[in-house]
Design an enzyme around this catalytic site. Structure first.
Site, PDB file in Angstrom:
ATOM      1  CG  LEU A 124     -80.492  87.887  12.260  1.00 37.54           C
ATOM      2  CD1 LEU A 124     -79.095  87.255  12.106  1.00 37.54           C
ATOM      3  CD2 LEU A 124     -81.100  88.163  10.894  1.00 37.54           C
ATOM      4  CG  HIS A 183     -84.353  86.810   9.448  1.00 36.61           C
ATOM      5  ND1 HIS A 183     -84.711  87.180  10.722  1.00 36.61           N
ATOM      6  CD2 HIS A 183     -84.990  87.659   8.620  1.00 36.61           C
ATOM      7  CE1 HIS A 183     -85.527  88.226  10.667  1.00 36.61           C
ATOM      8  NE2 HIS A 183     -85.718  88.543   9.401  1.00 36.61           N
TER       9      HIS A 183
HETATM   10  P1  AMP Z   1     -87.183  91.297   7.507  1.00 33.59           P
HETATM   11  O1  AMP Z   1     -85.973  91.309   8.367  1.00 33.59           O
HETATM   12  O2  AMP Z   1     -88.436  91.055   8.284  1.00 33.59           O
HETATM   13  O3  AMP Z   1     -87.259  92.444   6.562  1.00 33.59           O
HETATM   14  O4  AMP Z   1     -87.079  89.999   6.598  1.00 33.59           O
HETATM   15  C1  AMP Z   1     -85.923  89.725   5.865  1.00 33.59           C
HETATM   16  C2  AMP Z   1     -86.184  88.552   4.954  1.00 33.59           C
HETATM   17  O5  AMP Z   1     -86.572  87.428   5.735  1.00 33.59           O
HETATM   18  C3  AMP Z   1     -87.321  88.808   3.962  1.00 33.59           C
HETATM   19  O6  AMP Z   1     -86.996  88.231   2.708  1.00 33.59           O
HETATM   20  C4  AMP Z   1     -88.478  88.101   4.606  1.00 33.59           C
HETATM   21  O7  AMP Z   1     -89.461  87.682   3.692  1.00 33.59           O
HETATM   22  C5  AMP Z   1     -87.783  86.919   5.229  1.00 33.59           C
HETATM   23  N1  AMP Z   1     -88.593  86.372   6.317  1.00 33.59           N
HETATM   24  C6  AMP Z   1     -89.123  87.033   7.379  1.00 33.59           C
HETATM   25  N2  AMP Z   1     -89.870  86.204   8.134  1.00 33.59           N
HETATM   26  C7  AMP Z   1     -89.833  84.988   7.526  1.00 33.59           C
HETATM   27  C8  AMP Z   1     -90.422  83.714   7.800  1.00 33.59           C
HETATM   28  N3  AMP Z   1     -91.192  83.505   8.860  1.00 33.59           N
HETATM   29  N4  AMP Z   1     -90.175  82.709   6.938  1.00 33.59           N
HETATM   30  C9  AMP Z   1     -89.386  82.884   5.842  1.00 33.59           C
HETATM   31  N5  AMP Z   1     -88.796  84.054   5.541  1.00 33.59           N
HETATM   32  C10 AMP Z   1     -89.022  85.093   6.361  1.00 33.59           C
END
Ligand code: AMP
Length: 290
Positions: free
Chosen positions: A33, A37
């Site tokens: 995280l 997130h």
């Molecule tokens: P992940 O764990 O990378 O699959 O991401 C989980 C959620 O967090 C997804 O909806 C991503 O789009 C969101 N997320 C990841 N990085 C960011 C960021 N820098 N800003 C906003 N949301 C993010």
């Protein structure tokens, strides 16, 4: 904070909360995280009564040559961050719990899943949509929060919910960046200091396109050339840079709703980023030392 690893227990918890009249928001993640997130958690809390944060590195969405095995995992740290952010329920199933056997049936993303990330990563979006569909059936949330950082993913989840009548509201949150512009990503952990510096080319290219558009240039081909000039720097291998509509279709003229999508390799690490022209990189959320 409740911590649940078993599917029936997750569903029972959710149903008990809903029976008390509570609105449930889910934030799906692959863990490791960061503040991006955690901002999704804040939004889920603002829009609901109970927040479920899921942590699951989904093997179905990784290609055979991709980084599934070495994807960063740190449950103890994630647990601490989730508790601090007042997550009500941490749902962290293992692979065997989520997939008793490899699923034969998958959600097909259709044509929206064949361009950009879908073209670069065959099967990726079928893997994403399948696990999101499962999660929605297990948690039965009222609301799910995704990040705009993964623009195409959020678009496809919205499309799935609409086309398959999932009774879930989808909220998409702005991208969270470091102060120097780098979009937060669990994969940033792969970057050494030189690569970390080189990776700034992505947000710089987005800003350059945005600036040219604000200066009156609306021809997508010209804007793309401008972006690529900035993206092409030592240590960065561009994969795509495109100015497209909000549904990722070609446009004749860029307007405020158009999106600039970028993918590039920095060393071996593949990074993606995007900006909605009318909103601008500066309107994303900036955080210090995330
Ligand atoms: P992940 O764990 O990378 O699959 O991401 C989980 C959620 O967090 C997804 O909806 C991503 O789009 C969101 N997320 C990841 N990085 C960011 C960021 N820098 N800003 C906003 N949301 C993010």
């Amino acid at each position: 904070m409740h911590e649940i690893t078993k599917l029936p227990e997750m569903r029972a918890w959710s149903r008990a909360e809903r029976a008390k009249g509570r609105r449930i928001g889910v934030v799906p993640t692959m863990g490791s995280l960061h503040e991006g997130h955690l901002r999704l958690v804040d939004r889920a809390r603002d829009r609901g009564d109970r927040v479920v944060l899921s942590l699951f590195v989904n093997p179905l969405q990784f290609g055979p040559q991709e980084d599934f095995a070495r994807y960063p995992r740190n449950l103890a740290r994630d647990r601490g961050l989730a508790a601090q952010r007042e997550v009500d329920c941490l749902f962290a199933p293992d692979t065997a719990a989520m997939y008793a056997a490899e699923p034969l049936v998958r959600v097909s993303p259709g044509p929206l899943g064949e361009t950009f990330e879908g073209a670069a990563r065959p099967g990726h979006f079928a893997g994403v949509l399948t696990v999101v569909a499962k999660l929605f059936h297990i948690v039965e949330p009222d609301l799910a929060v995704f990040g705009r950082k993964d623009y195409q993913q959020a678009l496809l989840v919205r499309q799935m919910v609409q086309d398959l009548d999932f009774p879930v509201e989808i909220d998409v949150a702005p991208t969270v960046r470091e102060l120097d512009g780098l979009a937060l990503s669990s994969r940033n952990a792969y970057l050494d200091p030189d690569q970390r510096r080189a990776a700034l080319a992505l947000s710089r290219a987005l800003r350059a396109v945005e600036q040219a558009w604000r200066g009156g240039e609306a021809n997508p081909a010209v804007l793309e050339r401008r972006g690529l000039e900035v993206l092409k720097t030592p240590g960065v291998t561009p994969e795509y840079l495109a100015v497209v509509s909000e549904t990722l279709q070609p446009v004749k003229q860029a307007d405020a709703r158009s999106v600039v999508v970028i993918a590039a390799r920095v060393g071996p690490t593949r990074l993606i980023d995007n900006v909605v022209l009318g909103e601008g990189v500066a309107n994303d959320v900036s955080v210090r030392g995330a």
